[in-house]
Motif scaffolding. Structure first.
Motif, PDB file in Angstrom:
ATOM      1  N   LEU A 151       2.754  27.117   5.311  1.00 43.24           N
ATOM      2  CA  LEU A 151       4.002  27.823   5.585  1.00 43.24           C
ATOM      3  C   LEU A 151       3.843  29.310   5.335  1.00 43.24           C
ATOM      4  CD1 LEU A 151       6.566  25.604   3.632  1.00 43.24           C
ATOM      5  CD2 LEU A 151       6.264  25.678   6.082  1.00 43.24           C
ATOM      6  N   SER A 152       4.594  30.070   6.078  1.00 40.14           N
ATOM      7  CA  SER A 152       4.768  31.483   5.780  1.00 40.14           C
ATOM      8  C   SER A 152       6.093  31.625   5.053  1.00 40.14           C
ATOM      9  CB  SER A 152       4.819  32.304   7.065  1.00 40.14           C
ATOM     10  OG  SER A 152       3.597  32.198   7.744  1.00 40.14           O
ATOM     11  N   SER A 153       6.203  32.654   4.249  1.00 45.28           N
ATOM     12  CA  SER A 153       7.448  32.879   3.523  1.00 45.28           C
ATOM     13  C   SER A 153       8.579  33.202   4.488  1.00 45.28           C
ATOM     14  CB  SER A 153       7.287  34.029   2.544  1.00 45.28           C
ATOM     15  OG  SER A 153       8.525  34.336   1.941  1.00 45.28           O
ATOM     16  N   PRO A 154       9.749  32.638   4.243  1.00 42.89           N
ATOM     17  CA  PRO A 154      10.922  33.107   4.987  1.00 42.89           C
ATOM     18  C   PRO A 154      11.172  34.568   4.609  1.00 42.89           C
ATOM     19  CG  PRO A 154      11.410  31.096   3.751  1.00 42.89           C
ATOM     20  CD  PRO A 154      10.065  31.564   3.310  1.00 42.89           C
ATOM     21  N   PRO A 155      11.858  35.311   5.457  1.00 41.98           N
ATOM     22  CA  PRO A 155      12.165  36.698   5.091  1.00 41.98           C
ATOM     23  C   PRO A 155      13.038  36.734   3.833  1.00 41.98           C
ATOM     24  CG  PRO A 155      12.919  36.186   7.334  1.00 41.98           C
ATOM     25  CD  PRO A 155      12.376  34.928   6.758  1.00 41.98           C
ATOM     26  N   LEU A 156      12.714  37.643   2.936  1.00 45.31           N
ATOM     27  CA  LEU A 156      13.520  37.805   1.731  1.00 45.31           C
ATOM     28  C   LEU A 156      14.774  38.608   2.079  1.00 45.31           C
ATOM     29  CD1 LEU A 156      10.662  38.695  -0.777  1.00 45.31           C
ATOM     30  CD2 LEU A 156      11.886  36.505  -0.589  1.00 45.31           C
ATOM     31  N   SER A 157      15.846  38.322   1.383  1.00 53.85           N
ATOM     32  CA  SER A 157      17.100  39.056   1.630  1.00 53.85           C
ATOM     33  C   SER A 157      16.913  40.518   1.214  1.00 53.85           C
ATOM     34  CB  SER A 157      18.244  38.427   0.828  1.00 53.85           C
ATOM     35  OG  SER A 157      18.070  38.707  -0.554  1.00 53.85           O
ATOM     36  N   PRO A 158      17.716  41.407   1.773  1.00 48.04           N
ATOM     37  CA  PRO A 158      17.624  42.817   1.369  1.00 48.04           C
ATOM     38  C   PRO A 158      17.805  43.015  -0.143  1.00 48.04           C
ATOM     39  CG  PRO A 158      18.917  42.631   3.364  1.00 48.04           C
ATOM     40  CD  PRO A 158      18.650  41.221   2.888  1.00 48.04           C
ATOM     41  N   PHE A 159      18.687  42.218  -0.765  1.00 47.91           N
ATOM     42  CA  PHE A 159      18.875  42.336  -2.210  1.00 47.91           C
ATOM     43  C   PHE A 159      17.584  42.008  -2.957  1.00 47.91           C
ATOM     44  CE2 PHE A 159      19.591  40.359  -6.326  1.00 47.91           C
ATOM     45  CZ  PHE A 159      20.244  41.380  -6.987  1.00 47.91           C
ATOM     46  N   VAL A 160      16.950  40.903  -2.580  1.00 47.22           N
ATOM     47  CA  VAL A 160      15.711  40.501  -3.259  1.00 47.22           C
ATOM     48  C   VAL A 160      14.619  41.548  -3.015  1.00 47.22           C
ATOM     49  CG1 VAL A 160      13.893  38.742  -3.377  1.00 47.22           C
ATOM     50  CG2 VAL A 160      16.296  38.050  -3.250  1.00 47.22           C
ATOM     51  N   GLU A 161      14.533  42.075  -1.818  1.00 50.73           N
ATOM     52  CA  GLU A 161      13.529  43.114  -1.535  1.00 50.73           C
ATOM     53  C   GLU A 161      13.766  44.367  -2.379  1.00 50.73           C
ATOM     54  OE1 GLU A 161      13.440  43.768   2.685  1.00 50.73           O
ATOM     55  OE2 GLU A 161      12.095  42.065   3.000  1.00 50.73           O
ATOM     56  N   ARG A 162      15.026  44.791  -2.499  1.00 44.64           N
ATOM     57  CA  ARG A 162      15.330  45.973  -3.321  1.00 44.64           C
ATOM     58  C   ARG A 162      15.010  45.712  -4.785  1.00 44.64           C
ATOM     59  NH1 ARG A 162      19.899  45.928  -0.103  1.00 44.64           N
ATOM     60  NH2 ARG A 162      21.191  45.212  -1.833  1.00 44.64           N
ATOM     61  N   TRP A 163      15.357  44.520  -5.269  1.00 39.20           N
ATOM     62  CA  TRP A 163      15.074  44.156  -6.658  1.00 39.20           C
ATOM     63  C   TRP A 163      13.563  44.119  -6.903  1.00 39.20           C
ATOM     64  CZ3 TRP A 163      13.959  38.832  -8.594  1.00 39.20           C
ATOM     65  CH2 TRP A 163      13.829  38.805  -9.984  1.00 39.20           C
ATOM     66  N   ARG A 164      12.828  43.497  -5.974  1.00 37.92           N
ATOM     67  CA  ARG A 164      11.359  43.437  -6.090  1.00 37.92           C
ATOM     68  C   ARG A 164      10.774  44.845  -6.139  1.00 37.92           C
ATOM     69  NH1 ARG A 164       8.521  41.438  -0.939  1.00 37.92           N
ATOM     70  NH2 ARG A 164       9.323  43.447  -0.319  1.00 37.92           N
ATOM     71  N   ASP A 165      11.215  45.707  -5.223  1.00 37.38           N
ATOM     72  CA  ASP A 165      10.697  47.066  -5.194  1.00 37.38           C
ATOM     73  C   ASP A 165      11.023  47.817  -6.485  1.00 37.38           C
ATOM     74  OD1 ASP A 165       9.784  46.451  -2.671  1.00 37.38           O
ATOM     75  OD2 ASP A 165      11.389  47.529  -1.621  1.00 37.38           O
ATOM     76  N   ALA A 166      12.216  47.612  -7.019  1.00 35.23           N
ATOM     77  CA  ALA A 166      12.586  48.268  -8.275  1.00 35.23           C
ATOM     78  C   ALA A 166      11.725  47.754  -9.435  1.00 35.23           C
ATOM     79  CB  ALA A 166      14.069  48.035  -8.578  1.00 35.23           C
ATOM     80  N   GLU A 167      11.487  46.444  -9.466  1.00 36.53           N
ATOM     81  CA  GLU A 167      10.640  45.873 -10.513  1.00 36.53           C
ATOM     82  C   GLU A 167       9.208  46.367 -10.401  1.00 36.53           C
ATOM     83  OE1 GLU A 167      11.137  43.725 -13.229  1.00 36.53           O
ATOM     84  OE2 GLU A 167      13.234  44.199 -12.895  1.00 36.53           O
ATOM     85  N   ASP A 168       8.691  46.423  -9.183  1.00 41.65           N
ATOM     86  CA  ASP A 168       7.305  46.850  -8.976  1.00 41.65           C
ATOM     87  C   ASP A 168       7.115  48.337  -9.263  1.00 41.65           C
ATOM     88  OD1 ASP A 168       6.666  44.270  -8.319  1.00 41.65           O
ATOM     89  OD2 ASP A 168       6.581  44.624  -6.151  1.00 41.65           O
TER      90      ASP A 168
END
Length: 170
Positions: A151-168
């Motif tokens: 499987l490939s990952s489903p697209p992450l929601s914009p909220f999860v992407e923003r949170w991931r970017d902030a954490e990283d």
């Protein structure tokens, strides 16, 4: 100590329940006991997260990857969470934690937990989890391969992407 018994009950009980796919939802029911409560006589905020942790193990067990992970010396590690509390849950009330994998990137799985009582969402949690071995991190694709699926990952929601970017960025 009581959480240990709940954990063991969920892990071994989950092994007897039907198998689910990597993107399917898991549901686990709990009852608030008096020692789960804080001074306001409702479920403690930290206990919400502990119940989400236990529910995440049910997700792994029912995907049939928990025991293969353990045999390989791999361990799921939570690397961060965002929890939103909406409604309290009182002593002896029953509630359910619904869990599902939202997606993954090169390192992390992103998992959503919904805590419900009487069809009312009491809390939502999004966790980022990695699988760790003594020699380092295990890529999500290796874990997904244990399910027998590609499987490939489903697209992450914009909220999860923003949170991931902030954490990283920290």
């Amino acid at each position: 100590m009581l959480l240990l018994f709940r954990f063991l009950f969920v892990v071994f009980g989950g092994a007897l329940r039907s198998r689910i796919g990597p993107l399917d939802e898991s549901r686990v029911r709990f009852t608030v006991l008096p020692n789960d409560c804080d001074l306001n006589i409702h479920l403690n905020a930290g206990r919400f997260v502990s119940f989400m942790d236990i529910a995440r193990m049910d997700l792994l067990v029912r995907m049939r990857v928990f025991f293969p992970l353990i045999r390989r010396g791999w361990r799921p590690i939570m690397g961060g969470c965002v929890v939103r509390y909406r409604h309290s849950i009182g002593p002896f009330e029953r509630f359910e934690v619904r869990s599902r994998v939202l997606g993954w990137d090169a390192k992390w799985f992103y998992i959503e937990h919904l805590v419900e009582r009487e069809n009312r969402i009491c809390a939502t949690g999004i966790m980022r989890v990695l699988i760790r071995h003594a020699k380092g991190n295990v890529g999500p694709e290796e874990v997904i391969a244990l399910t027998g699926k590609t499987l490939s990952s489903p697209p992450l929601s914009p909220f999860v992407e923003r949170w991931r970017d902030a954490e990283d960025a920290r």
